[in-house]
Write an enzyme that holds these catalytic residues in place. Structure first.
Site, PDB file in Angstrom:
ATOM      1  N   GLU A 171     101.238   2.540 -64.547  1.00 12.29           N
ATOM      2  CA  GLU A 171     100.811   3.795 -64.886  1.00 12.29           C
ATOM      3  C   GLU A 171     100.495   4.809 -63.779  1.00 12.29           C
ATOM      4  O   GLU A 171      99.951   4.404 -62.642  1.00 12.29           O
ATOM      5  CB  GLU A 171      99.681   3.535 -65.599  1.00 12.29           C
ATOM      6  CG  GLU A 171      99.629   2.646 -66.780  1.00 12.29           C
ATOM      7  CD  GLU A 171      98.126   2.394 -67.541  1.00 12.29           C
ATOM      8  OE1 GLU A 171      97.344   2.920 -67.183  1.00 12.29           O
ATOM      9  OE2 GLU A 171      97.961   1.656 -68.405  1.00 12.29           O
ATOM     10  N   LYS A 193      98.353   7.150 -61.605  1.00 11.45           N
ATOM     11  CA  LYS A 193      96.864   7.399 -61.641  1.00 11.45           C
ATOM     12  C   LYS A 193      96.491   8.910 -61.831  1.00 11.45           C
ATOM     13  O   LYS A 193      96.673   9.468 -60.715  1.00 11.45           O
ATOM     14  CB  LYS A 193      96.274   6.670 -60.401  1.00 11.45           C
ATOM     15  CG  LYS A 193      94.699   6.849 -60.371  1.00 11.45           C
ATOM     16  CD  LYS A 193      94.375   5.952 -59.119  1.00 11.45           C
ATOM     17  CE  LYS A 193      92.888   5.510 -59.012  1.00 11.45           C
ATOM     18  NZ  LYS A 193      92.166   7.112 -59.139  1.00 11.45           N
ATOM     19  N   ASP A 223      94.739  12.440 -61.884  1.00  7.90           N
ATOM     20  CA  ASP A 223      93.699  12.788 -60.828  1.00  7.90           C
ATOM     21  C   ASP A 223      92.989  13.915 -61.769  1.00  7.90           C
ATOM     22  O   ASP A 223      93.007  15.006 -61.563  1.00  7.90           O
ATOM     23  CB  ASP A 223      94.109  13.543 -59.865  1.00  7.90           C
ATOM     24  CG  ASP A 223      93.192  13.287 -58.445  1.00  7.90           C
ATOM     25  OD1 ASP A 223      91.947  12.835 -58.837  1.00  7.90           O
ATOM     26  OD2 ASP A 223      93.349  13.899 -57.449  1.00  7.90           O
ATOM     27  N   TYR A 243      94.855  12.387 -71.545  1.00 12.56           N
ATOM     28  CA  TYR A 243      95.842  11.200 -71.560  1.00 12.56           C
ATOM     29  C   TYR A 243      95.252   9.915 -71.648  1.00 12.56           C
ATOM     30  O   TYR A 243      94.275   9.810 -70.693  1.00 12.56           O
ATOM     31  CB  TYR A 243      96.680  11.304 -70.388  1.00 12.56           C
ATOM     32  CG  TYR A 243      97.641  12.439 -70.355  1.00 12.56           C
ATOM     33  CD1 TYR A 243      98.802  12.446 -70.984  1.00 12.56           C
ATOM     34  CD2 TYR A 243      97.348  13.490 -69.637  1.00 12.56           C
ATOM     35  CE1 TYR A 243      99.731  13.532 -71.050  1.00 12.56           C
ATOM     36  CE2 TYR A 243      98.236  14.802 -69.425  1.00 12.56           C
ATOM     37  CZ  TYR A 243      99.360  14.436 -70.297  1.00 12.56           C
ATOM     38  OH  TYR A 243     100.254  15.803 -70.307  1.00 12.56           O
ATOM     39  N   LYS A 257      97.088   4.054 -53.912  1.00 17.12           N
ATOM     40  CA  LYS A 257      96.959   5.372 -53.718  1.00 17.12           C
ATOM     41  C   LYS A 257      98.303   5.971 -52.985  1.00 17.12           C
ATOM     42  O   LYS A 257      98.883   5.207 -52.326  1.00 17.12           O
ATOM     43  CB  LYS A 257      95.749   5.741 -53.097  1.00 17.12           C
ATOM     44  CG  LYS A 257      94.610   5.549 -53.694  1.00 17.12           C
ATOM     45  CD  LYS A 257      93.957   6.886 -54.333  1.00 17.12           C
ATOM     46  CE  LYS A 257      92.595   6.917 -54.785  1.00 17.12           C
ATOM     47  NZ  LYS A 257      91.865   7.693 -53.963  1.00 17.12           N
ATOM     48  N   CYS A 281      97.252  47.646 -34.583  1.00 18.54           N
ATOM     49  CA  CYS A 281      98.300  46.685 -34.352  1.00 18.54           C
ATOM     50  C   CYS A 281      98.517  45.987 -33.210  1.00 18.54           C
ATOM     51  O   CYS A 281      98.064  46.591 -32.074  1.00 18.54           O
ATOM     52  CB  CYS A 281      99.725  47.504 -34.578  1.00 18.54           C
ATOM     53  SG  CYS A 281     101.067  46.062 -34.244  1.00 18.54           S
ATOM     54  N   CYS A 328     101.471  46.985 -30.911  1.00 17.86           N
ATOM     55  CA  CYS A 328     101.846  48.117 -30.601  1.00 17.86           C
ATOM     56  C   CYS A 328     100.839  49.049 -30.347  1.00 17.86           C
ATOM     57  O   CYS A 328     100.899  50.196 -30.095  1.00 17.86           O
ATOM     58  CB  CYS A 328     103.081  48.697 -31.336  1.00 17.86           C
ATOM     59  SG  CYS A 328     102.560  49.393 -33.008  1.00 17.86           S
ATOM     60  N   CYS A 362     100.698  47.826 -40.221  1.00 17.57           N
ATOM     61  CA  CYS A 362     100.988  48.429 -38.898  1.00 17.57           C
ATOM     62  C   CYS A 362     101.799  49.836 -39.141  1.00 17.57           C
ATOM     63  O   CYS A 362     102.770  49.640 -40.009  1.00 17.57           O
ATOM     64  CB  CYS A 362     101.682  47.564 -37.835  1.00 17.57           C
ATOM     65  SG  CYS A 362     102.420  48.536 -36.540  1.00 17.57           S
ATOM     66  N   CYS A 402     107.077  49.622 -33.323  1.00 14.34           N
ATOM     67  CA  CYS A 402     106.217  48.302 -32.942  1.00 14.34           C
ATOM     68  C   CYS A 402     107.523  47.391 -32.510  1.00 14.34           C
ATOM     69  O   CYS A 402     108.457  47.096 -33.507  1.00 14.34           O
ATOM     70  CB  CYS A 402     105.717  48.079 -34.289  1.00 14.34           C
ATOM     71  SG  CYS A 402     104.853  46.549 -34.069  1.00 14.34           S
TER      72      CYS A 402
HETATM   73  S1  IVH Z   1      92.331   2.146 -65.644  1.00 14.78           S
HETATM   74  C1  IVH Z   1      89.039  -1.130 -65.807  1.00 14.78           C
HETATM   75  N1  IVH Z   1      94.096   3.638 -65.748  1.00 14.78           N
HETATM   76  O1  IVH Z   1      90.936   6.136 -61.956  1.00 14.78           O
HETATM   77  C2  IVH Z   1      90.130  -0.146 -65.441  1.00 14.78           C
HETATM   78  N2  IVH Z   1      92.300   4.373 -64.544  1.00 14.78           N
HETATM   79  O2  IVH Z   1      89.319   4.734 -59.822  1.00 14.78           O
HETATM   80  C3  IVH Z   1      89.644   1.447 -65.416  1.00 14.78           C
HETATM   81  N3  IVH Z   1      92.390   6.801 -63.749  1.00 14.78           N
HETATM   82  O3  IVH Z   1      87.819   5.994 -63.426  1.00 14.78           O
HETATM   83  C4  IVH Z   1      90.391   2.467 -65.280  1.00 14.78           C
HETATM   84  N4  IVH Z   1      94.529   7.131 -64.323  1.00 14.78           N
HETATM   85  O4  IVH Z   1      89.164   7.877 -64.172  1.00 14.78           O
HETATM   86  C5  IVH Z   1      92.931   3.543 -65.347  1.00 14.78           C
HETATM   87  N5  IVH Z   1      96.143   5.197 -65.664  1.00 14.78           N
HETATM   88  C6  IVH Z   1      94.689   4.997 -65.308  1.00 14.78           C
HETATM   89  C7  IVH Z   1      94.114   5.923 -64.684  1.00 14.78           C
HETATM   90  C8  IVH Z   1      92.907   5.523 -64.301  1.00 14.78           C
HETATM   91  C9  IVH Z   1      93.423   7.514 -63.562  1.00 14.78           C
HETATM   92  C10 IVH Z   1      91.107   6.993 -62.930  1.00 14.78           C
HETATM   93  C11 IVH Z   1      90.085   6.671 -64.091  1.00 14.78           C
HETATM   94  C12 IVH Z   1      89.232   5.675 -63.452  1.00 14.78           C
HETATM   95  C13 IVH Z   1      89.368   5.626 -61.770  1.00 14.78           C
HETATM   96  C14 IVH Z   1      89.368   4.570 -61.187  1.00 14.78           C
END
Ligand code: IVH
Length: 668
Positions: free
Chosen positions: A114, A116, A118, A224, A315, A408, A411, A426, A432
């Site tokens: 999935e 991650k 932000d 999401y 990451k 400037c 110039c 300028c 210039c």
């Molecule tokens: S699972 C037990 N899935 O990342 C597992 N977390 O550093 C718990 N996050 O607090 C999290 N996308 O806010 C999971 N697809 C995803 C995620 C996700 C973002 C964030 C979430 C969590 C943090 C963990």
């Protein structure tokens, strides 16, 4: 020794706890995520080597930060955990090895992979399909009740629909501010002198944790789902992936990128794919999450301290890093605009080393409150120019204010700042040297006069050596003058003069573009040429006449009028024409000059005499439409050498076929 390490651990823990508080409670981090991750890793390493010194409340053992008192507290029935990280393929292998060791067998594991997201973690509690409570993660055990705020998020369903919905169901996921909305929000905030957010995560957190849900409602947030907490009176699949699909079927939003992959190889391939896709996603992601898909295995693996053993995050390279502002330079552009440019301690961010960043204008300097010597956050999302988004720390004694110049820097002409315009300019014009250099570079550029060999370095030397003052002087240069220039020599000098000579034969639109009239780019220059047909008609056009041209509004019309009114611009134009610049006469396109109007052509194979794009232009000039595929609406297919499937299709459909010879005759 161990006393020293204990002290080190205590200091680092305290420092990280302060960062946690700034990040989770105050939505105002004082270091970048990348720097935070490095500190946490440092602490973890110290603890791994000295396990007897691990404190139960160490940031490596806890999640987030405790809830802010302003919101009602919510105790999570099941704790909301965090994730451990891997940073390389080796660490990914180790993660899988740990799982296999724990399970005491070697399985080819399926992972739900999935993005991650932000943003910030949220728990949604549904009872009998109704959303009854939303809470932040807080410290994992206790969060804040943000139900009213979450209910304002458009894609959070207040009721679930469908079959087999458990009587109690806790959905977990991330609230984010989509990137496009974040950018729009910041532009408006800056225009209104309001506070801009550093990044979409900060924007989402700041917007959600408002005490007035009316404010949250105006913020473009999205949710999401990525997991499930409590389930009561209901059966769900034994696969995390299937469970997420089930959530989707009940109306809960899910990222489109969630997939099933096999083993470390599958996970790493997904990581690479998404890293490439990163900038095309609607929301910001800072990595990938890999989760063992089988719920049975997840339960068998369980948790350590703050994170599950069955999941990890990989990451992406950081898009934000810290640096120091060393100095500010003021650059003068082609139209005299003065741009402050930050000179930075070089830093690797978003895949490149950044040592300069535009500070745009005086307002931006004021908005950031930035001084020379400050520690700043540099943000560089892929393919986007680096930006300074925030000042982290200012050392009052050693920092120096940035003084915007009054004259400037090149110039010494006066700088003017028109009211309501952020840009200072300028007033030196072609007096210039900086503006002269830029004007000559622009004049010679590919889309304008296209003078090969007249790049940045040559243009600068020509001005610095006093060889040219205006573009017209280019046409008076001699080989003797050019040869002594740096990295020039006889051959290059001759080639450059030949390129200058051949540039004299041009097109009206390119000439107009080359003049460098403010706000007159490629498309506007073409529109002007096709509308007025001659240079003198453009020079003499009134504002009303200019406003009749496509895409020309009041401001551009004013710039055009002002440009042609200047005596020195008229002199340069005169000199250019006297030097021999010319272009083919243009004629008004009239219907009777468009004998091919309504006819559709398809060009296929290699056209030897004129080339396909030239043939396309010629046909279009006569009113024809040139299409890429053959259908029953095609009138003619022009088949060049080695024509293939389009020719066959034309024969099948009985479309008339022309040879290149036929085409040339037709065009005549
Ligand atoms: S699972 C037990 N899935 O990342 C597992 N977390 O550093 C718990 N996050 O607090 C999290 N996308 O806010 C999971 N697809 C995803 C995620 C996700 C973002 C964030 C979430 C969590 C943090 C963990």
């Amino acid at each position: 020794m161990s006393k020293l390490i204990a002290q080190q651990i205590a200091n680092l823990s305290l420092e990280i706890k302060q960062y946690n508080q700034q990040y989770y409670q105050l939505d105002s981090p004082s270091i970048t995520d990348a720097e935070y991750d490095r500190k946490l890793r440092e602490l973890r390493l110290l603890e791994q080597n000295n396990p007897e010194l691990i404190q139960a409340n160490s940031p490596t053992q806890t999640v987030g930060s405790s809830a802010l008192s302003a919101f009602t507290k919510v105790t999570h029935e099941l704790p909301m955990l965090s994730l451990d990280n891997v940073f390389s393929a080796e660490e990914m292998d180790e993660f899988i090895e740990r799982i296999n060791n724990r399970l005491k067998r070697t399985l080819q594991l399926n992972f739900c992979v999935e993005p991650k997201l932000d943003g910030l973690a949220i728990s949604l509690l549904y009872e009998k399909g109704q959303l009854i409570r939303a809470a932040t993660r807080g410290d994992g055990a206790i969060g804040e009740d943000v139900t009213r705020n979450v209910k304002t998020i458009k894609n959070v369903p207040h009721h679930l629909h469908g079959n087999n919905i458990p009587a109690r169901l806790e959905v977990r996921g991330e609230v984010v501010m989509p990137i496009a909305d974040f950018e729009k929000f910041n532009l408006t905030a800056i225009a209104n002198n309001a506070k801009a957010f550093v990044n979409p995560r900060n924007a989402a957190a700041g917007s959600l944790r408002q005490l007035d849900s009316g404010i949250t409602a105006t913020r473009p947030l999205a949710f999401y789902s990525y997991g499930i907490g409590i389930i009561e009176q209901g059966e769900l699949a034994d696969s995390h992936y299937q469970r997420l699909q089930q959530l989707k079927s009940w109306g809960l939003p899910l990222s489109d990128e969630i997939q099933l992959r096999e083993g470390a190889k599958g996970c790493l391939e997904y990581y690479e794919t998404l890293l490439e896709k990163r900038t095309n996603l609607p929301y910001e992601i800072d990595g990938i999450v890999f989760k063992v898909d089988s719920i049975t295995l997840q339960e068998e693996l369980g948790f350590v301290a703050r994170a599950p053993r069955w999941a990890t995050a990989h990451k992406f390279p950081a898009q934000e890093e810290q640096s120091t502002l060393l100095d500010v330079e003021f650059q003068v552009g082609r139209t005299g605009a003065i741009t402050p440019v930050a000179i930075l301690q070089p830093v690797f961010v978003g895949g490149v080393t950044v040592s300069r960043a535009s500070l745009h204008n005086a307002d931006e300097i004021q908005r950031l409150g930035i001084k020379i010597g400050d520690t700043v956050i540099i943000r560089r999302a892929a393919d986007v120019i680096p930006q300074i988004v925030k000042v982290l720390a200012s050392n009052k004694e050693s920092c120096k204010s940035i003084i915007f110049p009054e004259v400037c820097p090149v110039c010494q002409s006066e700088i003017e700042r028109i009211e309501d315009e952020a840009i200072a300019r300028c007033t030196g014009g072609l007096y210039c040297a900086a503006q002269r250099k830029e004007a000559i570079k622009y004049f010679s550029s590919r889309k304008a006069m296209n003078i090969d060999g007249l790049g940045e370095k040559v243009a600068e030397q020509l001005v610095d050596e006093g060889l040219i003052n205006t573009p017209a002087d280019l046409f008076k240069l001699s080989t003797e003058q050019l040869i002594p220039l740096e990295r020039m020599g006889v051959k290059k000098a001759e080639n450059l003069l030949a390129a200058i000579e051949s540039s004299k034969q041009t097109q009206l639109a390119k000439f107009i573009l080359a003049l460098g009239i403010r706000e007159v780019g490629d498309a506007t220059a073409k529109n002007l040429a096709h509308h007025f047909l001659t240079l003198s008609a453009i020079q003499e056009a009134s504002t009303e006449a200019l406003l009749k041209v496509d895409d020309i509004g009041e401001i551009v019309a004013k710039h055009i009028r002002t440009f042609f009114k200047q005596a020195h611009n008229q002199e340069v134009i005169q000199a250019l024409l006297e030097a021999g610049i010319h272009w083919p006469k243009l004629q008004k396109k009239a219907d009777d000059k468009q004998p091919l109007k309504g006819k559709t052509f398809v060009l296929t194979g290699t056209l030897l005499k004129m080339g396909r794009s030239e043939a396309k232009q010629a046909l279009e000039a006569l009113g024809a439409k040139v299409s890429g595929s053959v259908s029953k609406n095609t009138n003619y297919v022009v088949a060049g050498e080695a024509a293939g499937s389009k020719l066959i299709k034309a024969q099948e459909l009985g479309v008339e076929i022309l040879s290149e010879e036929n085409l040339l005759l037709l065009l005549e």
